[in-house]
Write an enzyme that holds these catalytic residues in place. Sequence first.
Site, PDB file in Angstrom:
ATOM      1  N   SER A  65       8.208   5.665   2.416  1.00 42.39           N
ATOM      2  CA  SER A  65       7.877   4.381   2.146  1.00 42.39           C
ATOM      3  C   SER A  65       8.129   4.338   0.542  1.00 42.39           C
ATOM      4  CB  SER A  65       6.527   3.952   2.422  1.00 42.39           C
ATOM      5  OG  SER A  65       6.171   2.652   1.669  1.00 42.39           O
ATOM      6  N   ASP A  66       8.581   3.095  -0.010  1.00 44.64           N
ATOM      7  CA  ASP A  66       8.957   2.891  -1.217  1.00 44.64           C
ATOM      8  C   ASP A  66       8.680   1.414  -1.488  1.00 44.64           C
ATOM      9  OD1 ASP A  66      10.220   4.446  -4.053  1.00 44.64           O
ATOM     10  OD2 ASP A  66      10.849   2.571  -3.824  1.00 44.64           O
ATOM     11  N   GLN A  67       8.241   1.246  -2.928  1.00 48.07           N
ATOM     12  CA  GLN A  67       7.881  -0.340  -3.523  1.00 48.07           C
ATOM     13  C   GLN A  67       8.536  -0.564  -4.860  1.00 48.07           C
ATOM     14  OE1 GLN A  67       3.982  -1.627  -5.255  1.00 48.07           O
ATOM     15  NE2 GLN A  67       3.810  -2.545  -3.157  1.00 48.07           N
TER      16      GLN A  67
END
Length: 201
Positions: A77-79
């Site tokens: 995941s990445d934001q």
Amino acid sequence: MTLPAAAPFTRPLVLGSTSAYRRELLARLRLPFSVEPPEVDETPLGEEAPGPLARRLAAAKAAAVARRHPAAIVIGSDQVADLDGEPLGKPGNHANATAQLRRMSGRTVIFHTALSVVCHESGFAQHDLAPVKVRFRALDAAEIEAYLRAEQPYDCAGSARSEGAGIALLDAIESDDPTALIGLPLIRTSRMLRAAGLRVF
């Protein structure tokens, strides 16, 4: 003689992340999992837009860990925060966080939280993006300084922890997956894990 039924095969679950926030969120699902740093270069490619950047990094993190654990179901995941199409990363220090909050004051920021779930052995791969629209209040210099001194959110994209005192900096949050803003969209995560063959409850 009747033999007992064999226990169903359950693949191990690995979170490819160094984020304490994602680790805490995934633990809410009460599934056994391990954590492994993905060791992925997070530098944007040229004029890469925030949404595609988040998607690419989430997929790269999942793929990097899945190569080391081909039988496992791996979450990446990445934001990336998006201010008028410009990616805003983690500030890293007080000065950068101050500058970010001053720029976001009175404006709407989209937080793109990307999710990838993969398993090399089974060939499973799903990817999704959970955008969260966040409207910041008009902030004065004194409250920005007081907030940063109190919470020091230097490891958070956009410099505001909505799960902490940072919620007081905001006017509104719009999302169909509430934990996406903290770092891992658990509705999408649960859906993908079920699709990958992992029983949630």
